[in-house]
Design a protein around this motif. Structure first.
Motif, PDB file in Angstrom:
ATOM      1  N   ALA A 172       0.843  -1.194   0.000  1.00  9.87           N
ATOM      2  CA  ALA A 172       0.000   0.000   0.000  1.00  9.87           C
ATOM      3  C   ALA A 172       0.878   1.244   0.000  1.00  9.87           C
ATOM      4  N   GLY A 173       0.447   2.269  -0.693  1.00 12.39           N
ATOM      5  CA  GLY A 173       1.159   3.532  -0.734  1.00 12.39           C
ATOM      6  C   GLY A 173       0.166   4.649  -0.985  1.00 12.39           C
ATOM      7  N   GLU A 174       0.624   5.862  -0.812  1.00 10.75           N
ATOM      8  CA  GLU A 174      -0.251   6.999  -1.019  1.00 10.75           C
ATOM      9  C   GLU A 174       0.137   7.718  -2.298  1.00 10.75           C
ATOM     10  N   ALA A 175      -0.858   8.233  -2.964  1.00 11.38           N
ATOM     11  CA  ALA A 175      -0.623   8.986  -4.192  1.00 11.38           C
ATOM     12  C   ALA A 175      -1.738  10.016  -4.327  1.00 11.38           C
ATOM     13  N   PHE A 176      -1.462  11.060  -5.078  1.00 12.12           N
ATOM     14  CA  PHE A 176      -2.511  12.030  -5.346  1.00 12.12           C
ATOM     15  C   PHE A 176      -3.256  11.624  -6.603  1.00 12.12           C
ATOM     16  N   ARG A 177      -4.555  11.753  -6.561  1.00 10.03           N
ATOM     17  CA  ARG A 177      -5.413  11.553  -7.721  1.00 10.03           C
ATOM     18  C   ARG A 177      -5.954  12.919  -8.087  1.00 10.03           C
ATOM     19  N   SER A 178      -6.378  13.074  -9.326  1.00  4.76           N
ATOM     20  CA  SER A 178      -6.931  14.359  -9.735  1.00  4.76           C
ATOM     21  C   SER A 178      -7.994  14.168 -10.785  1.00  4.76           C
ATOM     22  N   VAL A 179      -8.843  15.166 -10.857  1.00  4.86           N
ATOM     23  CA  VAL A 179      -9.831  15.286 -11.927  1.00  4.86           C
ATOM     24  C   VAL A 179      -9.683  16.698 -12.453  1.00  4.86           C
ATOM     25  N   SER A 180      -9.549  16.825 -13.757  1.00  8.27           N
ATOM     26  CA  SER A 180      -9.429  18.133 -14.384  1.00  8.27           C
ATOM     27  C   SER A 180     -10.455  18.245 -15.485  1.00  8.27           C
ATOM     28  N   MET A 181     -10.917  19.476 -15.718  1.00  7.10           N
ATOM     29  CA  MET A 181     -11.904  19.712 -16.759  1.00  7.10           C
ATOM     30  C   MET A 181     -11.584  21.036 -17.423  1.00  7.10           C
TER      31      MET A 181
END
Length: 185
Positions: A172-181
């Motif tokens: 398990a690890g942490e990461a940033f997710r994103s949504v762009s429009m």
């Protein structure tokens, strides 16, 4: 009609008794199969929960993007004057890095006196919108952050959040997710 009688006589018991019960080996194989099946079911359940959480966060991020774009459409004067760009630094907007940027919602709108121009009122409304939106993003998503940048005639609205992900190797690890429009007003 032939009737087959199975009898357990002293001389023929070894062959007949094997047909009646299971051996230890058969029981162990059955337990192994059941154990593997349960392990796979639990793994699928964990994946399902993780993917549902990701989908929920994406849905929240899209809702936040729609919320600020609706506000920008309502206050076109401020949008046309680039008052909705956030953060204020062009370098931070063009290359957002939530990992290294201490993102905080913009401060509340500055007070406007009775002799404010329409542009000043529009800018104050934009500052208030950005403050409210930033606070909503931060409260709705884990370590949520939002960015608004201008790309030609369009605005790129992005929302980031921290997501605990599992790598291909199972760690398990942490990461940033994103949504762009990209939005045209």
């Amino acid at each position: 009609m032939n009737h087959h009688n199975v009898s357990l006589k002293a001389g023929s018991t070894s062959h007949t008794r094997r047909e009646w019960g299971m051996t230890i080996l058969e029981v162990l194989v059955a337990l192994l199969v059941v154990g593997l099946g349960m392990t796979m079911a639990i793994s699928m359940l964990q994946s399902s929960v993780r993917y549902n959480q990701t989908a929920e966060y994406r849905s929240i991020a899209l809702g936040e993007i729609e919320q600020i774009t609706d506000r920008m459409r309502t206050n076109r004067m401020a949008a046309n004057n680039d008052d909705y760009l956030y953060p204020a630094s062009a370098s931070e907007r063009s290359n957002p890095d939530p990992e290294n940027t201490a993102w905080t919602p913009p401060s509340a709108a500055s007070a406007c006196s009775a002799s404010c121009t329409i542009e000043q009122l529009a800018k104050a409304a934009a500052e208030r919108d950005l403050h409210d939106w930033g606070a909503d993003v931060a409260a709705s998503l884990p370590e949520g952050a939002g960015y608004i940048d201008k790309v030609g005639d369009q605005y790129r609205v992005s929302v980031f959040w921290r997501h605990i992900a599992e790598s291909d190797k199972g760690s398990a690890g942490e990461a940033f997710r994103s949504v762009s429009m990209l939005v045209t007003l």
